[in-house]
Design a protein around this motif. Sequence first.
Motif, short mmCIF file in Angstrom:
data_model
loop_
_atom_site.label_atom_id
_atom_site.label_comp_id
_atom_site.label_asym_id
_atom_site.label_seq_id
_atom_site.Cartn_x
_atom_site.Cartn_y
_atom_site.Cartn_z
N ALA A 10 39.65 52.68 45.08
CA ALA A 10 40.25 52.24 46.36
C ALA A 10 40.83 50.83 46.25
N HIS A 11 40.79 50.23 45.05
CA HIS A 11 41.25 48.84 44.92
C HIS A 11 42.72 48.66 45.29
N SER A 12 42.99 47.63 46.06
CA SER A 12 44.36 47.12 46.13
C SER A 12 44.26 45.61 46.37
N SER A 13 45.19 44.86 45.76
CA SER A 13 45.14 43.40 45.86
C SER A 13 45.38 42.95 47.29
N VAL A 14 44.67 41.91 47.70
CA VAL A 14 44.83 41.33 49.04
C VAL A 14 45.32 39.90 48.88
N ARG A 15 46.42 39.58 49.57
CA ARG A 15 47.04 38.25 49.42
C ARG A 15 47.06 37.45 50.71
N ARG A 16 46.53 38.03 51.79
CA ARG A 16 46.45 37.31 53.07
C ARG A 16 45.02 37.42 53.58
N VAL A 130 43.00 38.70 44.99
CA VAL A 130 44.08 38.96 44.05
C VAL A 130 43.93 38.03 42.85
N ILE A 131 44.23 38.56 41.70
CA ILE A 131 44.25 37.75 40.48
C ILE A 131 45.56 36.98 40.44
N ILE A 132 45.51 35.72 40.10
CA ILE A 132 46.72 34.89 40.04
C ILE A 132 46.92 34.40 38.60
N GLY A 133 47.80 35.10 37.89
CA GLY A 133 48.07 34.73 36.50
C GLY A 133 49.10 33.62 36.38
N LEU A 134 49.85 33.42 37.47
CA LEU A 134 50.92 32.40 37.42
C LEU A 134 50.38 30.99 37.18
N VAL A 135 49.07 30.81 37.33
CA VAL A 135 48.50 29.48 37.05
C VAL A 135 48.80 29.04 35.62
N VAL A 169 46.75 52.08 48.32
CA VAL A 169 46.50 51.96 46.88
C VAL A 169 47.82 52.14 46.14
N LYS A 170 48.07 51.24 45.17
CA LYS A 170 49.35 51.30 44.44
C LYS A 170 49.27 52.38 43.37
N PRO A 171 50.23 53.31 43.36
CA PRO A 171 50.13 54.40 42.37
C PRO A 171 50.26 53.87 40.95
C1 LIG Z 1 46.40 39.06 34.73
C2 LIG Z 1 46.95 39.30 36.10
C3 LIG Z 1 47.71 38.32 36.72
C4 LIG Z 1 48.21 38.51 38.01
N1 LIG Z 1 48.93 37.51 38.60
C5 LIG Z 1 49.36 37.66 39.87
C6 LIG Z 1 50.02 36.57 40.52
O1 LIG Z 1 50.21 35.49 39.94
N2 LIG Z 1 50.42 36.75 41.80
C7 LIG Z 1 50.19 37.93 42.47
O2 LIG Z 1 50.58 38.01 43.64
N3 LIG Z 1 49.56 38.97 41.88
C8 LIG Z 1 49.14 38.86 40.60
N4 LIG Z 1 48.43 39.87 40.00
C9 LIG Z 1 48.14 41.11 40.76
C10 LIG Z 1 49.01 42.28 40.30
O3 LIG Z 1 50.33 42.08 40.73
C11 LIG Z 1 48.42 43.57 40.86
O4 LIG Z 1 47.11 43.75 40.38
C12 LIG Z 1 49.28 44.78 40.45
O5 LIG Z 1 50.55 44.71 41.03
C13 LIG Z 1 48.61 46.08 40.90
O6 LIG Z 1 48.46 46.08 42.30
P1 LIG Z 1 47.02 46.28 42.95
O7 LIG Z 1 46.08 45.24 42.35
O8 LIG Z 1 47.22 46.07 44.41
O9 LIG Z 1 46.57 47.67 42.63
C14 LIG Z 1 47.93 39.72 38.70
C15 LIG Z 1 47.15 40.69 38.08
C16 LIG Z 1 46.66 40.48 36.81
C17 LIG Z 1 45.79 41.54 36.17
#
Ligand SMILES: Cc1cc2nc3c(=O)[nH]c(=O)nc-3n(C[C@H](O)[C@H](O)[C@H](O)COP(=O)(O)O)c2cc1C
Length: 237
Positions: A10-16, A130-135, A169-171
Motif C-alpha cells: 500500500a506504500h505511496s510517497s507523501v510530500r505534504r 518520502v525519500i529525498i535523494g536530491l540532497v 499506489v503508483k503502478p
Molecule cells: C533514492 C531515492 C531518492 C528519492 N528522491 C526523491 C526526491 O528527491 N524528491 C521526491 O519528491 N521524491 C524522491 N524519491 C521518491 C520517488 O520519487 C518515489 O519513491 C517513486 O516515484 C515511487 O513512488 P512511490 O514512492 O509513491 O511509490 C526518491 C526515492 C528514492 C528511492
Amino acid sequence: MTETIKLMQAHSSVRRFKEQEIPQEHLNEILKAAQMASTWKNFQSYSVILVRSQEKKDALYELVPQEAIRQSAAFLLFVGDLNRAEKGARLHTDTFQPQGVEGLLITSVDAALAGQNTLLAAESLGYGGVIIGLVRYKSAELAELFKLPDYTYPVFGIALGVPNQKHDVKPRLPLDQLVFEEEYQEVSVEAIEAYDRVQADYAGARATTTWSQRLAEQFGQAEPSSTRKNLEQKKLL
Ligand SMILES: Cc1cc2nc3c(=O)[nH]c(=O)nc-3n(C[C@H](O)[C@H](O)[C@H](O)COP(=O)(O)O)c2cc1C
C-alpha cells in the motif's frame, strides 16, 4: 496476505504533511526498527541525523527546495559513514583505505536498507513520508550544515509526518519485466513504451514528462560533479 505485506503493497510517497509532531516514543520505535535492517558484516556503516527544529529544516529547504522538507515533522538525514570504521580499524592497523566503489556501495546499501525500514515502520504507525535523494546534489553544503566529518557523506533524507495528501499506489513495472527466471532477459522497447503509457494514465493531468523522458533527463548527460567532489573531499574517493 499478512498485515506486513499489505502495508508494503500500500506504500505511496507523501510530500505534504499536517502541522503535527511525531511523539518521541514513536520516533524511538521507528529508529529502533530502522536499526534492525541487515547490514554488511554488522558494520552499520551509516548514521542518521534527526532534524526537528524548523530553523534547520528551513535552512535545508533553502539548499534543497523540496516542500516535503519544510513541512515535515521530522527530517532524517541518512549519512554513509566510515568515520566509526576508521576509529575501529586504527586500533589494529596504521593504514585505512576506504576510498573506492566498495566503500560507497557498503555504506549506501546499509543506509538504504535502514531507510526503507524507517519508512515502513513510520507507515505502520499511520505516518507518511518520502525519500529525498536530491540532497546529494548539495553534498558539500549539507556537510557544512550538519558538521559531517571525514569519511561521511549524505546519501538521502526522509521527510516524515502526518499525511496531508493521499495518492493512489503508483503502478510498478509488470513483475515479469523485473524478475527473470534463471537468467537475465533484456526488455523490449515496446515494453518500455507500454510502461510509459501506464505511468501517464496514473499521473493524468499531473504528468509533465513520461517515465522514459525522465530516464533521458537523468542519464542523457554526465552526472553532476558536486557528489563526486564532496566524496573526494571526505576522503571516500
Ligand atoms: C533514492 C531515492 C531518492 C528519492 N528522491 C526523491 C526526491 O528527491 N524528491 C521526491 O519528491 N521524491 C524522491 N524519491 C521518491 C520517488 O520519487 C518515489 O519513491 C517513486 O516515484 C515511487 O513512488 P512511490 O514512492 O509513491 O511509490 C526518491 C526515492 C528514492 C528511492
